[in-house]
Design a protein around this motif. Structure first.
Motif, PDB file in Angstrom:
ATOM      1  N   LEU A 277       7.332  43.208  11.660  1.00 19.67           N
ATOM      2  CA  LEU A 277       8.422  42.415  12.245  1.00 19.67           C
ATOM      3  C   LEU A 277       8.287  40.934  11.890  1.00 19.67           C
ATOM      4  O   LEU A 277       9.282  40.279  11.556  1.00 19.67           O
ATOM      5  CB  LEU A 277       8.469  42.597  13.760  1.00 19.67           C
ATOM      6  CG  LEU A 277       9.019  43.937  14.258  1.00 19.67           C
ATOM      7  CD1 LEU A 277       8.952  44.006  15.785  1.00 19.67           C
ATOM      8  CD2 LEU A 277      10.461  44.144  13.789  1.00 19.67           C
ATOM      9  N   ASP A 278       7.057  40.416  11.956  1.00 22.50           N
ATOM     10  CA  ASP A 278       6.847  39.003  11.570  1.00 22.50           C
ATOM     11  C   ASP A 278       7.282  38.790  10.121  1.00 22.50           C
ATOM     12  O   ASP A 278       7.963  37.797   9.813  1.00 22.50           O
ATOM     13  CB  ASP A 278       5.355  38.636  11.694  1.00 22.50           C
ATOM     14  CG  ASP A 278       4.850  38.765  13.104  1.00 22.50           C
ATOM     15  OD1 ASP A 278       4.708  37.739  13.787  1.00 22.50           O
ATOM     16  OD2 ASP A 278       4.606  39.911  13.530  1.00 22.50           O
ATOM     17  N   ALA A 279       6.872  39.721   9.247  1.00 28.32           N
ATOM     18  CA  ALA A 279       7.196  39.588   7.828  1.00 28.32           C
ATOM     19  C   ALA A 279       8.705  39.649   7.606  1.00 28.32           C
ATOM     20  O   ALA A 279       9.255  38.901   6.793  1.00 28.32           O
ATOM     21  CB  ALA A 279       6.484  40.687   7.030  1.00 28.32           C
ATOM     22  N   ALA A 280       9.381  40.528   8.333  1.00 29.05           N
ATOM     23  CA  ALA A 280      10.824  40.662   8.167  1.00 29.05           C
ATOM     24  C   ALA A 280      11.552  39.409   8.659  1.00 29.05           C
ATOM     25  O   ALA A 280      12.507  38.938   8.021  1.00 29.05           O
ATOM     26  CB  ALA A 280      11.324  41.899   8.917  1.00 29.05           C
ATOM     27  N   MET A 281      11.102  38.864   9.780  1.00 25.90           N
ATOM     28  CA  MET A 281      11.759  37.656  10.296  1.00 25.90           C
ATOM     29  C   MET A 281      11.568  36.486   9.332  1.00 25.90           C
ATOM     30  O   MET A 281      12.484  35.689   9.101  1.00 25.90           O
ATOM     31  CB  MET A 281      11.214  37.302  11.691  1.00 25.90           C
ATOM     32  CG  MET A 281      11.559  38.317  12.778  1.00 25.90           C
ATOM     33  SD  MET A 281      13.302  38.804  12.849  1.00 25.90           S
ATOM     34  CE  MET A 281      13.202  40.499  12.230  1.00 25.90           C
ATOM     35  N   ALA A 282      10.377  36.393   8.734  1.00 25.28           N
ATOM     36  CA  ALA A 282      10.132  35.357   7.727  1.00 25.28           C
ATOM     37  C   ALA A 282      11.029  35.595   6.514  1.00 25.28           C
ATOM     38  O   ALA A 282      11.621  34.649   5.966  1.00 25.28           O
ATOM     39  CB  ALA A 282       8.658  35.360   7.326  1.00 25.28           C
ATOM     40  N   ASP A 283      11.146  36.841   6.119  1.00 23.95           N
ATOM     41  CA  ASP A 283      11.986  37.219   4.969  1.00 23.95           C
ATOM     42  C   ASP A 283      13.448  36.837   5.209  1.00 23.95           C
ATOM     43  O   ASP A 283      14.164  36.423   4.302  1.00 23.95           O
ATOM     44  CB  ASP A 283      11.842  38.735   4.752  1.00 23.95           C
ATOM     45  CG  ASP A 283      12.750  39.260   3.657  1.00 23.95           C
ATOM     46  OD1 ASP A 283      12.682  38.715   2.543  1.00 23.95           O
ATOM     47  OD2 ASP A 283      13.515  40.205   3.912  1.00 23.95           O
ATOM     48  N   LEU A 284      13.879  36.941   6.468  1.00 25.10           N
ATOM     49  CA  LEU A 284      15.270  36.628   6.823  1.00 25.10           C
ATOM     50  C   LEU A 284      15.473  35.130   7.093  1.00 25.10           C
ATOM     51  O   LEU A 284      16.593  34.698   7.378  1.00 25.10           O
ATOM     52  CB  LEU A 284      15.671  37.431   8.067  1.00 25.10           C
ATOM     53  CG  LEU A 284      15.813  38.948   7.864  1.00 25.10           C
ATOM     54  CD1 LEU A 284      15.846  39.673   9.208  1.00 25.10           C
ATOM     55  CD2 LEU A 284      17.055  39.273   7.041  1.00 25.10           C
ATOM     56  N   GLY A 285      14.367  34.381   7.059  1.00 25.72           N
ATOM     57  CA  GLY A 285      14.450  32.946   7.333  1.00 25.72           C
ATOM     58  C   GLY A 285      14.598  32.627   8.804  1.00 25.72           C
ATOM     59  O   GLY A 285      14.997  31.515   9.170  1.00 25.72           O
ATOM     60  N   LEU A 286      14.271  33.602   9.671  1.00 23.15           N
ATOM     61  CA  LEU A 286      14.405  33.396  11.120  1.00 23.15           C
ATOM     62  C   LEU A 286      13.066  32.923  11.682  1.00 23.15           C
ATOM     63  O   LEU A 286      12.426  33.585  12.512  1.00 23.15           O
ATOM     64  CB  LEU A 286      14.845  34.706  11.788  1.00 23.15           C
ATOM     65  CG  LEU A 286      16.179  35.266  11.287  1.00 23.15           C
ATOM     66  CD1 LEU A 286      16.469  36.623  11.909  1.00 23.15           C
ATOM     67  CD2 LEU A 286      17.312  34.284  11.600  1.00 23.15           C
ATOM     68  N   THR A 287      12.636  31.764  11.246  1.00 22.87           N
ATOM     69  CA  THR A 287      11.297  31.298  11.590  1.00 22.87           C
ATOM     70  C   THR A 287      11.167  30.892  13.057  1.00 22.87           C
ATOM     71  O   THR A 287      10.072  30.893  13.606  1.00 22.87           O
ATOM     72  CB  THR A 287      10.889  30.102  10.694  1.00 22.87           C
ATOM     73  OG1 THR A 287      11.967  29.151  10.710  1.00 22.87           O
ATOM     74  CG2 THR A 287      10.631  30.565   9.270  1.00 22.87           C
TER      75      THR A 287
END
Ligand SMILES: [Mg+2]
Length: 238
Positions: free
Chosen positions: A69-79
């Motif tokens: 989930l952390d990786a996906a949020m970073a991937d989506l730019g939702l930091t």
């Protein structure tokens, strides 16, 4: 030697849950769909876009990785997003999962001849939710969620628990699991028989040492049928 003789001394069979009785990746996808739905409901990102990102991270990191989930949020730019709240959505969701084909029938056919158990790691509430969603609630004489004893496999204490519960010793019990990193050493230390199912994420993993692997392996859990049941019960699933 016929299959039934290989584990002829066994009177109880205890199963691992994840990737032994159902595909763990299906649980992950189920949870990710719940997270994607929440993100869309809050107007943060469209559900298909979020799901596609989580699928990419799932493929890249593997189903057991703790930070998908952390990786996906970073991937989506939702930091700036609070991942812990998404983890809660994931953990609390009602999973849409089903057992591997033939599992319920296998357990039903084993039951007259064997005491049946379930031993699983992971958060107990989540694991109990999986058991319910899989329709496996009534299939076992005893279930042990290691989290509730504040330990985890391969702690031999967990296997001792079943020996007391079933009033059996060592070679009268068989543990069926998929992960050579943790499923078999505790069981072997207690003198149990061991069987590895080559399904799920660890199917291609070579055991770190012979002592950590199971005595025997099968391609899928329903192959257990030909190892422990008389021929009349082997008509299908072989
Ligand atoms: Mg497993």
């Amino acid at each position: 030697m016929t299959g039934g003789e290989i584990f002829g001394t066994c009177r109880a069979i205890v199963f691992d849950l994840d990737d032994t009785l159902y595909a763990q990746v299906a649980f992950k996808r189920s949870g990710f769909r719940a997270v994607a739905t929440r993100l869309a409901q809050e107007g943060i990102v469209d559900a298909p876009v979020a799901m596609a990102s989580m699928e990419r991270q799932l493929a890249a990191l593997g189903p057991s990785h703790p930070r998908i989930l952390d990786a996906a949020m970073a991937d989506l730019g939702l930091t700036g997003i609070r991942v812990d709240s998404l983890v809660s959505v994931f953990r609390d969701h009602r999973p849409a999962i089903c057992p591997y084909p033939g599992v319920i029938d296998l357990l039903t056919d084993l039951h007259p001849g064997f005491q049946l158990g379930l031993l699983t790691d992971g958060l107990a509430a989540v694991q109990r939710g999986k058991v319910g969603a899989l329709g496996l609630d009534g299939c076992f004489d005893a279930m042990l969620f290691s989290d509730e004893l504040n330990t985890s496999k391969p702690d031999p204490v967990l296997f001792e628990w079943f020996e007391r519960r079933f009033e059996l010793v060592g070679g009268q019990l068989l543990y069926v699991g998929d992960n050579p990193a943790k499923d078999f050493t505790g069981a072997r230390r207690r003198g149990w028989r061991t069987l590895r199912v080559m399904s799920g994420e660890h199917a291609g993993v070579i055991a770190p040492a012979t002592a950590k692997d199971a005595e025997l392996s099968i391609d899928c859990v329903t192959d257990l049928r030909r190892l422990v049941l008389p021929p009349a019960h082997q008509a299908w699933g072989d």
